[in-house]
Scaffold this motif. Structure first.
Motif, PDB file in Angstrom:
ATOM      1  N   GLY A  33      44.628  46.685  27.620  1.00 21.67           N
ATOM      2  CA  GLY A  33      45.623  46.360  28.470  1.00 21.67           C
ATOM      3  C   GLY A  33      45.125  46.282  29.939  1.00 21.67           C
ATOM      4  O   GLY A  33      46.014  45.654  30.851  1.00 21.67           O
ATOM      5  N   ALA A  34      43.939  46.804  30.299  1.00 25.64           N
ATOM      6  CA  ALA A  34      43.540  46.773  31.808  1.00 25.64           C
ATOM      7  C   ALA A  34      43.473  45.198  32.195  1.00 25.64           C
ATOM      8  O   ALA A  34      43.113  44.239  31.226  1.00 25.64           O
ATOM      9  N   ASP A  35      43.671  44.990  33.592  1.00 20.71           N
ATOM     10  CA  ASP A  35      43.499  43.390  34.121  1.00 20.71           C
ATOM     11  C   ASP A  35      42.089  43.581  34.289  1.00 20.71           C
ATOM     12  O   ASP A  35      41.628  44.224  35.446  1.00 20.71           O
ATOM     13  N   VAL A  36      41.281  42.907  33.781  1.00 15.98           N
ATOM     14  CA  VAL A  36      39.786  42.730  33.874  1.00 15.98           C
ATOM     15  C   VAL A  36      39.351  41.514  34.513  1.00 15.98           C
ATOM     16  O   VAL A  36      39.844  40.490  33.809  1.00 15.98           O
ATOM     17  N   ILE A  37      38.609  41.432  35.640  1.00 11.48           N
ATOM     18  CA  ILE A  37      38.173  40.188  36.044  1.00 11.48           C
ATOM     19  C   ILE A  37      36.766  40.206  36.236  1.00 11.48           C
ATOM     20  O   ILE A  37      36.088  41.116  36.708  1.00 11.48           O
ATOM     21  N   ARG A  38      35.982  39.362  35.239  1.00 12.01           N
ATOM     22  CA  ARG A  38      34.443  39.326  35.125  1.00 12.01           C
ATOM     23  C   ARG A  38      34.155  38.651  36.383  1.00 12.01           C
ATOM     24  O   ARG A  38      34.631  37.566  36.541  1.00 12.01           O
ATOM     25  N   ILE A  39      33.087  39.217  37.091  1.00  8.26           N
ATOM     26  CA  ILE A  39      32.692  38.360  38.409  1.00  8.26           C
ATOM     27  C   ILE A  39      30.974  37.927  37.905  1.00  8.26           C
ATOM     28  O   ILE A  39      30.438  38.872  37.537  1.00  8.26           O
TER      29      ILE A  39
END
Length: 87
Positions: A33-39
């Protein structure tokens, strides 16, 4: 069907990982459930682009990055770093 937030829904994670262990670990955070942003760097910034670029549409890449949002960002520039800090 009601959406039940995951155990980690109050967390935001920036995924800057590159090799298999990193994306796998961060994928688990996203699955919970974490809000993950792949950069990822824009094409041409990373000298190792050719190792990964053609595999981005493959099933393995898609599986490693499921439940993540994606962003191409050049962290070698002041503007890129400022943007990253404000995520």
């Amino acid at each position: 069907m009601n959406h039940v937030p995951g155990a980690l829904s109050s967390f935001r994670v920036l995924d800057l990982s590159r090799v298999r262990a990193g994306p796998t670990c961060v994928r688990m955070l996203a699955d919970f459930g974490a809000d993950v942003i792949r950069i990822e760097p824009p094409l041409g910034v990373d000298p190792n682009d050719t190792m990964f670029a053609e595999k981005r549409r493959g099933g393995d890449f898609q599986n490693l990055n499921r439940n993540k949002r994606g962003l191409s960002l050049n962290l070698k520039t002041a503007d890129g770093l400022r943007y990253c800090v404000n995520l």
